[in-house]
Design an enzyme around this catalytic site. Structure first.
Site, PDB file in Angstrom:
ATOM      1  N   TYR A 188     -16.276  58.853 -54.915  1.00 12.94           N
ATOM      2  CA  TYR A 188     -16.285  60.082 -54.115  1.00 12.94           C
ATOM      3  C   TYR A 188     -17.634  60.421 -53.501  1.00 12.94           C
ATOM      4  O   TYR A 188     -17.758  61.464 -52.855  1.00 12.94           O
ATOM      5  CB  TYR A 188     -15.810  61.254 -54.991  1.00 12.94           C
ATOM      6  CG  TYR A 188     -14.438  61.010 -55.600  1.00 12.94           C
ATOM      7  CD1 TYR A 188     -13.324  60.819 -54.783  1.00 12.94           C
ATOM      8  CD2 TYR A 188     -14.259  60.946 -56.974  1.00 12.94           C
ATOM      9  CE1 TYR A 188     -12.072  60.579 -55.329  1.00 12.94           C
ATOM     10  CE2 TYR A 188     -13.005  60.714 -57.532  1.00 12.94           C
ATOM     11  CZ  TYR A 188     -11.924  60.523 -56.702  1.00 12.94           C
ATOM     12  OH  TYR A 188     -10.684  60.284 -57.232  1.00 12.94           O
ATOM     13  N   HIS A 194      -7.591  61.116 -48.035  1.00 12.13           N
ATOM     14  CA  HIS A 194      -8.160  60.774 -49.345  1.00 12.13           C
ATOM     15  C   HIS A 194      -9.545  60.181 -49.122  1.00 12.13           C
ATOM     16  O   HIS A 194      -9.710  59.311 -48.258  1.00 12.13           O
ATOM     17  CB  HIS A 194      -7.276  59.791 -50.108  1.00 12.13           C
ATOM     18  CG  HIS A 194      -5.925  60.378 -50.383  1.00 12.13           C
ATOM     19  ND1 HIS A 194      -5.719  61.336 -51.349  1.00 12.13           N
ATOM     20  CD2 HIS A 194      -4.734  60.185 -49.775  1.00 12.13           C
ATOM     21  CE1 HIS A 194      -4.444  61.711 -51.323  1.00 12.13           C
ATOM     22  NE2 HIS A 194      -3.833  61.030 -50.385  1.00 12.13           N
TER      23      HIS A 194
HETATM   24  C1  DQA Z   1      -8.267  61.550 -54.051  1.00  9.67           C
HETATM   25  C2  DQA Z   1      -7.554  60.371 -54.720  1.00  9.67           C
HETATM   26  C3  DQA Z   1      -6.646  60.871 -55.845  1.00  9.67           C
HETATM   27  O1  DQA Z   1      -5.961  59.775 -56.433  1.00  9.67           O
HETATM   28  C4  DQA Z   1      -7.461  61.556 -56.910  1.00  9.67           C
HETATM   29  O2  DQA Z   1      -6.633  62.076 -57.919  1.00  9.67           O
HETATM   30  C5  DQA Z   1      -8.377  62.597 -56.363  1.00  9.67           C
HETATM   31  C6  DQA Z   1      -9.016  62.394 -55.071  1.00  9.67           C
HETATM   32  C7  DQA Z   1      -9.282  61.080 -52.996  1.00  9.67           C
HETATM   33  O3  DQA Z   1      -9.711  61.924 -52.213  1.00  9.67           O
HETATM   34  O4  DQA Z   1      -9.659  59.898 -52.963  1.00  9.67           O
HETATM   35  O5  DQA Z   1      -8.676  63.577 -57.034  1.00  9.67           O
HETATM   36  O6  DQA Z   1      -7.298  62.345 -53.386  1.00  9.67           O
END
Ligand code: DQA
Length: 142
Positions: A22, A97
């Site tokens: 992230y 995502h």
């Molecule tokens: C997410 C991917 C999801 O699987 C995860 O649970 C998240 C973040 C992403 O932004 O990559 O919390 O949505």
């Protein structure tokens, strides 16, 4: 145009969670980035919640004339309730995502939202939100 950006569970922890997936930017950085890119071209609102019900209640306030960028985070993979709320209000939305969910665990490959989304952007980090906003701004321009 009213443009809404909704972030789901644990995205308030950006900058403090799993930087390999992230990045090191915070939610405030991410929102500032979008605000800078959009400028005065849309009426922008941000919402983040760790609660499914609060996200559903927020979606209920939107209409088909609005545009939504949503990263439902873990709820993407589990929430029929969020999908039903999106179907009910018929708001065009782009699912975003930050990480490439398809390069991760198999349970992240399933999305209850993608089939009714206007589009889906995965794995482009914070840029995904800006690209989604640019798309909506372009497609609603006169
Ligand atoms: C997410 C991917 C999801 O699987 C995860 O649970 C998240 C973040 C992403 O932004 O990559 O919390 O949505």
């Amino acid at each position: 145009m009213r443009l809404f950006v909704v972030n789901g569970p644990n995205l308030n922890m950006l900058g403090r969670r799993e930087a390999g997936f992230y990045g090191t930017f915070s939610l405030a950085d991410l929102e500032k980035n979008i605000r800078t890119a959009v400028g005065t071209r849309a009426e922008l609102s941000f919402f983040q919640s760790n609660s499914e019900g609060e996200i559903i209640d927020y979606i209920h306030k939107l209409t088909a004339d609005d545009r939504l960028i949503i990263n439902a985070a873990s709820l993407t993979h589990t929430s029929i309730g969020i999908r039903d709320a999106l179907s009910a209000v018929k708001v065009p939305f782009i699912e975003v995502h930050i990480s490439n969910v398809y390069a991760r665990e198999e349970f992240r490959h399933q999305s209850y939202l993608s089939a009714i989304a206007h589009g889906v952007i995965v794995g482009l980090g914070a840029d995904g939100y800006v690209l989604a906003a640019e798309h909506f701004l372009k497609s609603t321009a006169a």
